[in-house]
Design an enzyme around this catalytic site. Structure first.
Site, mmCIF file in Angstrom:
data_model
loop_
_atom_site.group_PDB
_atom_site.id
_atom_site.type_symbol
_atom_site.label_atom_id
_atom_site.label_comp_id
_atom_site.label_asym_id
_atom_site.label_seq_id
_atom_site.Cartn_x
_atom_site.Cartn_y
_atom_site.Cartn_z
ATOM 1 N N GLN A 82 -4.358 -5.176 6.892
ATOM 2 C CA GLN A 82 -5.327 -6.197 6.448
ATOM 3 C C GLN A 82 -5.158 -7.500 7.213
ATOM 4 O OE1 GLN A 82 -7.787 -5.419 4.466
ATOM 5 N NE2 GLN A 82 -6.984 -3.455 3.775
ATOM 6 N N CYS A 136 -4.788 2.442 -3.617
ATOM 7 C CA CYS A 136 -3.532 2.937 -3.031
ATOM 8 C C CYS A 136 -2.406 1.932 -3.243
ATOM 9 C CB CYS A 136 -3.689 3.251 -1.537
ATOM 10 S SG CYS A 136 -4.921 4.500 -1.212
ATOM 11 N N HIS A 161 0.872 -1.180 0.000
ATOM 12 C CA HIS A 161 0.000 0.000 0.000
ATOM 13 C C HIS A 161 0.909 1.229 0.000
ATOM 14 C CE1 HIS A 161 -2.789 2.937 1.868
ATOM 15 N NE2 HIS A 161 -3.770 2.136 1.508
HETATM 16 C C1 LIG Z 1 -2.364 -2.967 3.386
HETATM 17 C C2 LIG Z 1 -2.716 -1.591 3.873
HETATM 18 N N1 LIG Z 1 -1.772 -0.845 4.446
HETATM 19 C C3 LIG Z 1 -2.027 0.387 4.926
HETATM 20 C C4 LIG Z 1 -3.275 0.943 4.831
HETATM 21 C C5 LIG Z 1 -3.518 2.300 5.383
HETATM 22 O O1 LIG Z 1 -4.374 2.184 6.474
HETATM 23 P P1 LIG Z 1 -5.000 3.482 7.162
HETATM 24 O O2 LIG Z 1 -5.673 4.256 6.076
HETATM 25 O O3 LIG Z 1 -5.948 2.923 8.152
HETATM 26 O O4 LIG Z 1 -3.882 4.227 7.791
HETATM 27 C C6 LIG Z 1 -4.303 0.210 4.216
HETATM 28 C C7 LIG Z 1 -5.626 0.803 4.025
HETATM 29 O O5 LIG Z 1 -6.360 0.433 3.126
HETATM 30 C C8 LIG Z 1 -4.007 -1.097 3.744
HETATM 31 O O6 LIG Z 1 -4.954 -1.844 3.169
#
Ligand SMILES: Cc1ncc(COP(=O)(O)O)c(C=O)c1O
Length: 410
Positions: free
Chosen positions: A206, A368, A126
């Protein structure tokens, strides 16, 4: 009707939002990878806090503040137990995974990385586990390297030996991809990284909501997670870190509450985890998250994983039968319920719009994870993501709605 199904009906009754309609159809929510829905127990915990105990923590010596502090620290202890952390002090509260990973890239990365050092991540990260490292690399002269992906959407570890070397100072990987569903072979990677002396940081955004996680057993050094993806409130979550590592790291944010003493030119910090918790924290949200942890613990994370595996298998089979192309592994033993797909040649945004007219909420976009999109040569995917409250009937509604998209675009 199976036992699992009966259980899910009971679970669904705890989620007020699941009884709403969209248009004139019962809503089918298939976007839990973006954010999960919240059970009444979590909503009640947050409301009770504001109605009965609201005060700032660690400050007052009056009853409300003491109660708020106790609830907040109990939440920390619950989270620690939930992820197998040995000590509540190894859990830092943050707004979630993004903030936790920025904390690591800043507090650990800028402190310990130098020119010539390498940070190893993967092509399925991400953006929140890429961009903080890019910023950190630009500031320190360290180099960012990537583990590639196979055509099936698995990590390609065939070249691990040349990517993970004594130059690698940190391996920062997702536990489960939000764009592909892929589960990372954490045991193997942790062992390989520690063998070259690298620190291991897991993006658990996740993984933690959907899979049992024990940081002690896995021997990971750092684990970031988001409360809002695991039935908790938005802006809740945290970072687990081995105590000696947290102690060695620099603070991320400076301000009130994280200091011991402030002088004209310098300041000293509180012990961990408080040196990372500057300013007024997300108190009500972390207390709500504790209720989510109770809820998931009552279900049992092994049962959560088993149920989702069964539902994911059903969804993938039905999608393939309907002619969808799955982007990511098809074998449910190495993946979770974040299912990326293309249906015929309908652009994911058009598809999501049509499905919404049928009351089915999926996500369309790059999730993302633009590197994943580029790797698979698509601008975007449609993504249906499953959680404990979803049912096979809801998967059937998705497939039915896809049929309507086909009629429209035929
Ligand atoms: C694998 C992964 N990492 C990081 C994030 C970022 O999470 P947050 O927006 O809760 O900070 C997400 C959000 O979709 C994610 O799916």
């Amino acid at each position: 009707m199976s036992e699992a199904r009966l259980e899910v009906e009971r679970i669904r009754a705890d989620f007020p939002i699941l009884s709403r309609t969209v248009g004139d159809r019962p809503m089918v929510y298939l976007d839990s990878a973006a954010t999960s829905q919240k059970p009444r127990q979590v909503i009640d915990a947050e409301r009770d806090f504001y109605e009965l105990h609201n005060a700032n923590v660690h400050r007052g010596i009056y009853t409300l503040s003491e109660e708020a502090t106790e609830l907040y620290e109990d939440a920390r202890a619950k989270l620690a137990a939930f992820v197998g952390a040995p000590d509540p002090a190894t859990i830092v509260f943050t707004r979630g995974t993004t903030e936790s990973l920025n904390l690591v890239a800043h507090g650990w990365g800028r402190r310990f990385l130098h020119e010539g050092d390498e940070v190893l991540i993967t092509e399925m990260e991400h953006h929140s586990n890429i961009v903080p490292w890019q910023l950190c690399a630009a500031a320190t002269g360290a180099k960012l390297r990537y583990l590639p992906l196979t055509d099936d959407g698995l990590l390609d570890l065939s070249d691990l030996g040349s990517l993970l070397t004594e130059r690698t100072k940190i391996l920062s990987v997702t536990g489960m991809s939000n764009a592909l569903g892929t589960l990372t072979p954490l045991g193997q990677l942790v062992e390989a990284a520690h063998a070259v002396g690298a620190v291991v940081c897991i993006d658990g955004a996740q993984l933690v909501p959907h899979h049992p996680v024990d940081v002690t057993e896995l021997d990971v050094d750092l684990l970031a997670f988001s409360g809002h993806k695991m039935l908790g409130p938005t802006a809740s979550g945290g970072l687990y870190g081995k105590r000696e590592l947290l102690e060695a790291m620099d603070p991320f944010l400076g301000g009130g509450e994280m200091i011991l003493e402030v002088h004209h030119q310098t300041a000293t910090w509180k012990e961990v985890p408080y040196k990372f918790e500057a300013g007024t924290m997300n108190i009500a949200q972390e207390i709500g998250l504790a209720a989510a942890v109770d809820y998931l613990s009552d279900l049992g994370m092994d049962a959560v994983r088993a149920y989702e595996e069964e539902l994911t298998r059903y969804a993938i089979d039905r999608l393939l039968d309907a002619g969808a192309r799955i982007i990511g592994p098809k074998d449910v033993s190495v993946r979770g319920g974040e299912i990326s797909f293309w249906y015929r040649d309908v652009h994911p945004h058009d598809l999501a719009t049509i499905l919404n007219e049928e009351g089915v909420a999926i996500r369309a976009g790059h999730h993302c994870a633009q590197l994943v999109m580029r790797r698979f040569g698509v601008p975007a995917t449609a993504r249906a993501s499953l959680y404990v409250y979803n049912t096979k009937e809801e998967v059937d509604r998705l497939i039915e709605a896809l049929g309507r998209a086909q009629d429209l675009f035929a």
